[in-house]
Design a protein around this motif. Structure first.
Motif, short mmCIF file in Angstrom:
data_model
loop_
_atom_site.label_atom_id
_atom_site.label_comp_id
_atom_site.label_asym_id
_atom_site.label_seq_id
_atom_site.Cartn_x
_atom_site.Cartn_y
_atom_site.Cartn_z
N ALA A 132 0.82 -1.20 0.00
CA ALA A 132 0.00 0.00 0.00
C ALA A 132 0.86 1.26 0.00
N ILE A 133 1.91 1.25 0.79
CA ILE A 133 2.82 2.40 0.85
C ILE A 133 3.50 2.60 -0.50
N LYS A 134 3.97 1.51 -1.11
CA LYS A 134 4.63 1.61 -2.41
C LYS A 134 3.69 2.12 -3.50
N LEU A 135 2.39 1.82 -3.35
CA LEU A 135 1.40 2.25 -4.34
C LEU A 135 0.92 3.68 -4.11
N GLY A 136 1.41 4.32 -3.04
CA GLY A 136 1.06 5.71 -2.80
C GLY A 136 -0.22 5.93 -2.03
#
Length: 264
Positions: free
Chosen positions: A102-106
């Motif tokens: 989720a963090i990597k996807l923004g």
């Protein structure tokens, strides 16, 4: 730093002035497939963004396909749990996305779904606890969708169950709690008064009229609710952007139902 990060992300999904929000969940594809209104995700998201929605809720695979396509900017909430209507245990949600993904996807926030009273409630609560810890660690806002659905639940809209669901979400560390609307402002006040974090209402099944939708929204706000998280009654509406605009006028501008209807 995580506290600052959470503040920044919360401002993407919660209006700073009203402390309310208009969320549009579009995570239905895993549960029931490409239903009406969600075949073309870019169009669906652009339409609710144009209407002034604060954020959409989607699964990880749809982020690149539709989020912030050609329309106005809109907040991104990535849903971390799921089940399908084909399962013998459709109410048993399991984690299908990690906090790291989720963090990597923004993501501006993440969400998780728990059905209280289900036979596998203990597993969903365990997952909720782990995600809550990770959300605090990374400064990620957490939306908890908590529904009373299971063998022991007679009526999932009964205030005694719904206020329990909201309080559980608060005590487990959610930043925003989503629950069913209990039907009246008086009964829903029992829900909001027992939960110190923002409480938003689910839209439920497709309603017969725009007035029904807007009266539900107005009643929840009058009872101290922090807005809505409405799916089918938005993306399956004849004019999704207009119904979002009408809902937003109540949530953020304290419009009456009649004033909101004029926007349609």
């Amino acid at each position: 730093m995580t506290f600052v990060g959470k503040q920044i992300r919360m401002e993407r999904i919660l209006n700073r002035k009203t402390r309310r929000t208009v969320l549009v969940p579009m995570d239905h594809g895993i549960s029931v497939g490409p239903i009406d209104g969600l075949q073309d995700m870019k169009t669906a998201i652009n339409s609710v963004a144009a209407g002034g929605a604060n954020a959409v809720v989607v699964h990880k695979g749809l982020v690149m396909e539709g989020h912030r396509g050609d329309g106005p900017d809109i907040g991104l909430i990535i849903h971390l749990s799921a089940s399908t209507s084909l399962s013998p245990f459709p109410n048993a949600k399991t984690l299908i996305c990690t906090m790291e993904e989720a963090i990597k996807l923004g993501a501006d926030a993440v969400s998780i779904h728990v059905n209280l009273g289900d036979g596998l409630e203990k597993d969903m609560l365990r997952d909720f606890g782990e995600i809550s810890y990770q959300a605090r660690t990374w400064g990620m806002p957490l939306l908890a969708m908590i529904y009373p659905r299971g063998e022991k639940i007679v009526d999932e809209y009964d205030v005694k169950y719904v206020k329990h669901a909201a309080r559980l979400g608060h005590e487990m560390g959610a930043d925003i709690v989503k629950v069913p609307y209990t039907g009246t402002p008086d009964s829903f006040y029992e829900v909001t008064s027992g939960c110190a974090v923002p409480v938003v209402i689910a839209g439920g099944a497709k309603m017969d009229s725009d007035r029904d939708i807007l009266e539900m929204v107005k009643g929840s706000v009058e009872a101290g609710g922090a807005g809505v998280s409405i799916g089918r009654n938005v993306f399956q509406h004849a004019s999704p952007g207009k119904i979002v605009r009408a809902i937003s006028s109540i949530v953020h501008d304290d419009a009456t139902v009649e004033q909101a209807l004029e926007l349609l």
